[in-house]
Design a protein around this motif. Structure first.
Motif, PDB file in Angstrom:
ATOM      1  N   THR A  91      11.784   3.702   1.920  1.00 34.13           N
ATOM      2  CA  THR A  91      11.697   2.336   2.437  1.00 34.13           C
ATOM      3  C   THR A  91      10.236   1.971   2.721  1.00 34.13           C
ATOM      4  OG1 THR A  91      11.814   2.963   4.776  1.00 34.13           O
ATOM      5  CG2 THR A  91      13.907   2.654   3.625  1.00 34.13           C
ATOM      6  N   SER A  92      10.068   0.757   3.226  1.00 38.28           N
ATOM      7  CA  SER A  92       8.761   0.348   3.737  1.00 38.28           C
ATOM      8  C   SER A  92       8.710   0.620   5.237  1.00 38.28           C
ATOM      9  CB  SER A  92       8.527  -1.146   3.490  1.00 38.28           C
ATOM     10  OG  SER A  92       9.249  -1.916   4.439  1.00 38.28           O
ATOM     11  N   TYR A 109       7.349   3.194  -5.477  1.00 43.42           N
ATOM     12  CA  TYR A 109       6.485   4.048  -4.675  1.00 43.42           C
ATOM     13  C   TYR A 109       7.099   5.403  -4.331  1.00 43.42           C
ATOM     14  CZ  TYR A 109       3.558  -0.077  -4.227  1.00 43.42           C
ATOM     15  OH  TYR A 109       2.766  -1.162  -4.507  1.00 43.42           O
ATOM     16  N   SER A 110       8.292   5.671  -4.843  1.00 44.74           N
ATOM     17  CA  SER A 110       8.902   6.977  -4.531  1.00 44.74           C
ATOM     18  C   SER A 110       9.356   7.748  -5.769  1.00 44.74           C
ATOM     19  CB  SER A 110      10.109   6.787  -3.602  1.00 44.74           C
ATOM     20  OG  SER A 110      11.175   6.136  -4.274  1.00 44.74           O
ATOM     21  N   ARG A 111       9.310   7.138  -6.932  1.00 42.74           N
ATOM     22  CA  ARG A 111       9.878   7.822  -8.100  1.00 42.74           C
ATOM     23  C   ARG A 111       9.124   9.113  -8.443  1.00 42.74           C
ATOM     24  NH1 ARG A 111       7.815   6.201 -13.295  1.00 42.74           N
ATOM     25  NH2 ARG A 111       6.079   4.733 -13.141  1.00 42.74           N
ATOM     26  N   ILE A 132       0.852  -1.185   0.000  1.00 40.79           N
ATOM     27  CA  ILE A 132       0.000   0.000   0.000  1.00 40.79           C
ATOM     28  C   ILE A 132       0.889   1.237   0.000  1.00 40.79           C
ATOM     29  CG2 ILE A 132      -1.740   1.308   1.262  1.00 40.79           C
ATOM     30  CD1 ILE A 132      -2.685  -1.309   2.482  1.00 40.79           C
ATOM     31  N   GLN A 133       0.662   2.108  -0.965  1.00 40.95           N
ATOM     32  CA  GLN A 133       1.458   3.328  -1.039  1.00 40.95           C
ATOM     33  C   GLN A 133       1.053   4.306   0.059  1.00 40.95           C
ATOM     34  OE1 GLN A 133       1.590   5.074  -4.906  1.00 40.95           O
ATOM     35  NE2 GLN A 133       3.083   6.630  -4.325  1.00 40.95           N
ATOM     36  N   VAL A 158       7.643   5.023   2.233  1.00 41.96           N
ATOM     37  CA  VAL A 158       6.791   5.311   1.076  1.00 41.96           C
ATOM     38  C   VAL A 158       5.738   4.239   0.833  1.00 41.96           C
ATOM     39  CG1 VAL A 158       8.486   6.775  -0.077  1.00 41.96           C
ATOM     40  CG2 VAL A 158       8.507   4.295  -0.498  1.00 41.96           C
ATOM     41  N   TYR A 159       5.899   3.072   1.472  1.00 44.59           N
ATOM     42  CA  TYR A 159       4.865   2.049   1.325  1.00 44.59           C
ATOM     43  C   TYR A 159       4.775   1.182   2.569  1.00 44.59           C
ATOM     44  CZ  TYR A 159       8.531  -1.412   0.154  1.00 44.59           C
ATOM     45  OH  TYR A 159       9.634  -2.238   0.184  1.00 44.59           O
TER      46      TYR A 159
END
Length: 251
Positions: A126-127, A62-64, A36-37, A150-151
């Motif tokens: 990171t997660s 999830y960060s680009r 999940i973002q 980020v996720y």
């Protein structure tokens, strides 16, 4: 015959080709984890960092969208899979850690800074469940680290029923379970605890194959904590899914 349960989120083309080359493998794919973002407040991002460190494909994925919000000099990627994904998204990678662990990233940064300290600040996507090795170790090297989660990882609810099916089918086959991260190890144990006790004998016949030492430590800790018995736990020679398949084939 061997029945293999793959639990990672995706199957690449090279992995699918490798599996098809072994006619004695029956493969099921059941992702244990869903991603999940997280929403990130871009106003809190540093406007400039010397380097961005990507420790996984999901970290990139999830960060680009945040890369346009900051300026940076270098991109560091963990392993060739992450590097290849960066390139597929038109992100230039300056350094690749051959050691696909957080410790490998720390050593790579140390070597980059060995002659001249060019990396003094880092953005680390990171997660929420990632280890703090990079952040802690780089801080001791006087490097400022902005870690952004980020996720998030959550249980895949559908995996419960599919795990039952995997355990009950093909009883004459040797059963293998592939775990590719500490998070997957944690979610696996969570799933086991949701199963009826009648399945625990089947768990005891299971061989677990892990992608590296960190995941090995994670699953051994989880199994010990909850007194869960499996047949054996094996480590792949290299931190790749293809190497995990090779480990199973060699058994």
């Amino acid at each position: 015959m061997k029945h293999v349960l793959m639990t990672q989120s995706r199957m690449g083309s090279s992995l699918e080709s490798k599996i098809k080359s072994h006619v004695d493998l029956e493969v099921s794919h059941i992702p244990f984890i869903k991603f999940i973002q997280n929403q990130i407040d871009t106003s809190e991002l540093r406007k400039h960092v010397d380097a961005i460190i990507f420790t996984s494909i999901n970290g990139v994925k999830y960060s680009r969208h945040l890369l346009n919000e900051i300026s940076y000099e270098y991109v560091i990627a963990i392993g060739h899979k992450t590097s290849e994904y960066c390139k597929s998204k038109h992100i230039h990678v300056d350094y690749i850690s051959e050691d696909s662990t957080q410790e490998g990233i720390v050593e790579l940064v140390r070597l980059i800074n060995q002659d001249k300290m060019v990396i003094k600040s880092v953005l680390l996507p990171t997660s929420n469940r990632s280890r703090d090795v990079i952040e802690q170790c780089l801080n001791t090297q006087q490097i400022t680290v902005q870690k952004i989660e980020v996720y998030d990882t959550v249980d895949n609810k559908q995996a419960y029923v599919k795990l039952e099916q995997f355990l009950l089918t093909n009883q004459s086959f040797t059963k293998y379970l592939m775990l590719s991260s500490p998070s997957a190890a944690n979610h696996f144990v969570t799933l086991i605890y949701q199963l009826d006790k009648k399945y625990h004998d089947y768990i005891g016949q299971l061989t677990i194959v892990v992608i590296g030492a960190i995941t090995y430590e994670a699953i051994m800790s989880e199994l010990s904590k909850y007194d869960i018995q499996v047949k054996q736990v094996l480590i792949s020679a290299q931190p790749t899914f293809e190497s995990m398949v090779d480990r199973i084939v060699s058994e």
